[in-house]
Design a protein around this motif. Sequence first.
Motif, short mmCIF file in Angstrom:
data_model
loop_
_atom_site.label_atom_id
_atom_site.label_comp_id
_atom_site.label_asym_id
_atom_site.label_seq_id
_atom_site.Cartn_x
_atom_site.Cartn_y
_atom_site.Cartn_z
N VAL A 167 43.99 26.96 40.28
CA VAL A 167 44.31 27.56 38.99
C VAL A 167 43.32 27.12 37.91
N ILE A 193 40.85 37.04 36.44
CA ILE A 193 42.27 36.75 36.41
C ILE A 193 43.09 37.63 37.35
N PHE B 422 46.84 46.96 41.16
CA PHE B 422 46.63 45.53 40.93
C PHE B 422 47.91 44.89 40.39
N SER B 423 48.04 43.64 40.67
CA SER B 423 49.09 42.86 40.02
C SER B 423 48.40 41.70 39.33
N ALA B 424 48.74 41.45 38.09
CA ALA B 424 48.14 40.32 37.41
C ALA B 424 48.63 39.04 38.05
N ASP B 425 47.76 38.08 38.10
CA ASP B 425 48.08 36.84 38.78
C ASP B 425 47.81 35.71 37.81
N LYS B 427 47.04 32.40 36.34
CA LYS B 427 46.55 31.19 36.99
C LYS B 427 47.16 29.98 36.30
N VAL B 428 48.38 29.66 36.68
CA VAL B 428 49.06 28.53 36.07
C VAL B 428 49.55 27.58 37.15
N ARG B 429 49.94 26.40 36.73
CA ARG B 429 50.42 25.42 37.69
C ARG B 429 51.73 25.88 38.33
N PRO B 430 52.00 25.47 39.57
CA PRO B 430 53.19 25.98 40.26
C PRO B 430 54.50 25.73 39.51
N LYS B 436 55.50 33.22 41.86
CA LYS B 436 54.23 33.75 41.41
C LYS B 436 53.93 35.09 42.08
N GLU B 437 54.41 35.23 43.30
CA GLU B 437 54.02 36.41 44.06
C GLU B 437 54.76 37.64 43.57
N THR B 438 54.02 38.74 43.56
CA THR B 438 54.68 40.03 43.45
C THR B 438 54.80 40.48 44.89
N HIS B 630 43.84 32.32 31.42
CA HIS B 630 44.77 32.14 32.52
C HIS B 630 46.04 32.96 32.34
N SER B 632 46.18 36.29 31.34
CA SER B 632 45.53 37.58 31.05
C SER B 632 44.67 37.50 29.80
N PRO B 723 47.56 43.95 29.52
CA PRO B 723 47.08 43.21 30.69
C PRO B 723 46.08 43.98 31.56
#
Lengths: 197, 810
Positions: A167, A193, B422-425, B427-430, B436-438, B630, B632, B723
């Motif tokens: 990340v 992203i 697309f799916s926005a992902d 980027k953050v800590r768990p 997190k998954e779509t 992170h 968008s 986004p």
Amino acid sequence: MIRFKINDKEVKARKGWTILETAREYNIKIPTLCFHEAVAPSGACRLCMVEIVEGNWSKTVASCIYPAQEGINVYTETDKIRNIRRWIFEMLLASSPASSEIAAMAKKYGVTSTRFEIKDPNETCILCGLCARVCEEVVGLSAISIVDRGVLKKIGAPFMATTDVCVACGCCITVCPTSKMESIFDNVRKKNISTVY
Amino acid sequence: MNKNPKTGVFICKCGQKIELKIDLNIILNKLKEDAEICRSQIIPYPCLKPGIEEIKEAIADNNFNRIVIAGCEERLMLKKFETELKDTPISKKRIKIINIRGHVASVSDISPELKAIKSVKLIKSAVADINSLKPITRDSANVEGRVMILGEGAALYSAAAELLSNGHKCILSDFTDNYDKAFENIGKKYPGDRDQDKFIENTIKRIKDDPNAEIITEGKIKNIFGITGGYGIAVENFAKGTNKIYPVSAIIVCLDGDLQAASPECKEKSGSVISMDKIEKHINENGALNKKIVFLINDHEMEQPEFAKLSIKSAWKISKRIRESYHNSQATILFNHKIPIPLTPAERKLSRELKISWLPYSDITPPILQQGYIVYCDPKTNIEKDISYDWTVLSPKRDIGPKSAETIRLINSSYIKGELIFSADPKVRPEMIGCKETYVAGSAFYPCDLSRALTQGRQAASKVSDMLKESALKHLKIPDVISFIDPEKCVACGLCEQLCENGSISVSQAEGGALTRIIDPMRCSGGGTCAASCPYNAITLQNNTCERQERGIEVLASQMEADQVIALTCAWAGTPAADNAGKKEIKYDHRAHIIPVTCAGQLDPSIFAKAFLSGAPGLIIIGCDPNACHHSYGIDHAWSRVNAIKKLFTISGIDRRRIALAHTDIKRAENFAVIIDHFVQTIEKLEPIPKTASIKAKLNCIYDMIKYNSLIRHMIAASLRLPYEQAYRGDHTQVLDYDKDLTKALREEFLKTRIKYFLKTEKTVFTLDDLVKLLDAEKRDISKSLTELLEETVIECEYKKREPLFFIKA
């Protein structure tokens, strides 16, 4: 309460404290490299070696993982320890000759050259594994790890390719004792992203 | 738990790294005077076991319910403290760590005393921030019930099989129990792929027989609403004219890309040039005896190179079947030499045995289709050669069919970009995001063949299954910082739904007048741009509220001197860069005071206004590069808000250079120092903001307006980058028009706010001429504003000697 001595000074510790933690509490300096407060100690770099003297025999242990024990006599600056440190620094200078941080630290302890073979003059990584441990324990991701074995060991993401798992929080860069992580960071993180599924 | 904050401050010596550079005793003495702090103490290493035990004892002795640790990097150390102090009243989110080692001690050459004073300012701000925390603790999420498998992609078979094997119930929307029709559908999307026939046949049988699988047979899906664990699928019920609602816990979306016939100019009536999806039918009808069949992989020429590999695989599978059943036929695959042949060694061997020829062509000139011949350029020799054919098979054109596009519109968490979904992902800590998954699968999301699509379906289903199992064990955690919409305040404008990068905001019910929005706690990543842009302040970022941030910045700003500045740094670029600058001991101007925030996009413009209102001379927001945000486009959103403040500054006669936005990166610690130095120098050169009543009133009005004026907040929010947008909204052709409108609106609303503020504070009646004189504005503008305010019934007026007197409504 555990009572023991560091450099002949009476110190008190509690159950679970290591020698290094106790020494730091009493402001006694022990050099470290692979130790970071954020993660569990691993005892990888051996720079924090101390000598435990019992009667007329002694043993050397890594203070970052050695628990405090009742009645032991710990010495941080004996000839034996200085010798070990010198060896470690020489080996570090051979394995990561390009790192200015390591060179500066070694110089502080009187080591300026190495008698070991330098395989890669551009290498800066000391393979302490701090980055991988932080990624696993602090961030909770394990985006990077130590890959390969033996002399081929290196730090990287799976297949040494950029990964979606990362990340890009940069914790690995902040804990890295050399500038290695900064130079390979772009081989780990993906910059855009949105991801295709 | 005691609601009144009792805060302890622990100052780290960090061996001698902090102790030698900062005079800790000064800090201790100064903090003693602060009423908000219960007690402060110095600890050699708060992060090691001895230090943690000391902290624990202090917490027990003093009944602290919040602590601030002045030491090093929060992003590294917070987790350790949270784990170690789990059993104390200091639960999660009640610890704040400020980095005095990296942001104060090692980055400037000023004396230890001055560094101590700087540290005190930062500590006080952190204490104010954490003291205004209203902690909200949550239980685990509850996800149970049926799983919806949406869409007609082939992945539905593997997803359904996986769910049924795990004992879950599922509903399918586009399922046909007719084998021939099912295979025809798959053949259309994945030409030549027949390897999985047996599996699909078995699965259809299983879905038909299993009581756990329900099939929506009639009606069109009209709407999907709700959140993870509580979705509702509204299906149009023709017979009764109403909607039937199916409650489901999770949704798996299976969509395949559509195949269209290749470019129309290649169509030939005789049927010797055909598209890949038609060839099998063609052979079945006409046979392929003694025919020369050439597969022309022209994806590069059709500008969809990402699909070339798929086309080549399909061509291989079809030619294999042709050669196996018609021994006298010939099969040739003509492909761009840049495409690597995606065959396994065994397949290569089989290809040689079947005498399928593989011909690469050079792309310096595209292959040209002639009657009976294809002219192509040999990449080795660059000689143009001919190959004769009876039938030429062209790569299909791939895109997202209308039906898939409709489904995507329904689920709201994905968007269409070019030929793929697309799916926005984020980027953050768990720990910052629940799931997190779509859960998506199929070739509409990723160019893939049938077996890969089925694998994706199976993976999505197994993740959903894991989620259901974890929920049953009460292990499904909701993140600490997520947005929450107050249904009382929400007016259902839907802006937040558009802005959310995770698709976590949706309507709360199927139909009705005001469809208030609801946030999915499992999908929210705590980016907080929704909260910062809500025109009606209906959204709060729980545990990290705007009030908390405002309070922190207010306390810091009130301690600022005329040449000092505040830097708000984002957690993904600014803060790490500052931390690394500290680690490398890069020196920068000591007058910059750093407050770390999670994302620049979560900063409500009222926070900026508050900083200036409380006395900050300058404010810089240091975030990511726009393409590396992170969350968008959080940094772009911050841009729009900073821009609004700049405009208001110009209107009120304050230098607009006092607020700035900067971009940096984790790796650019040196650049961070440059940013700080430049900005401090800019502020230094400016005349101090005059401390007059009129400026103070104007700053107050800026704050009031940017926080509470729905019109202005709506205008800013509507211009934010969405986004899936590739460019700034302000980047299009009407940029100047929009800007003009915004400036005009700001000017008008600002004058209205000023009049309101003036009448409110003075508490007497004023004539129009009085106001013109006192507010220093055009008479025409003021009278217009007064008319509007009268219409809005905010103010009243009464006549005395035929002259109107204005006053604020009680």
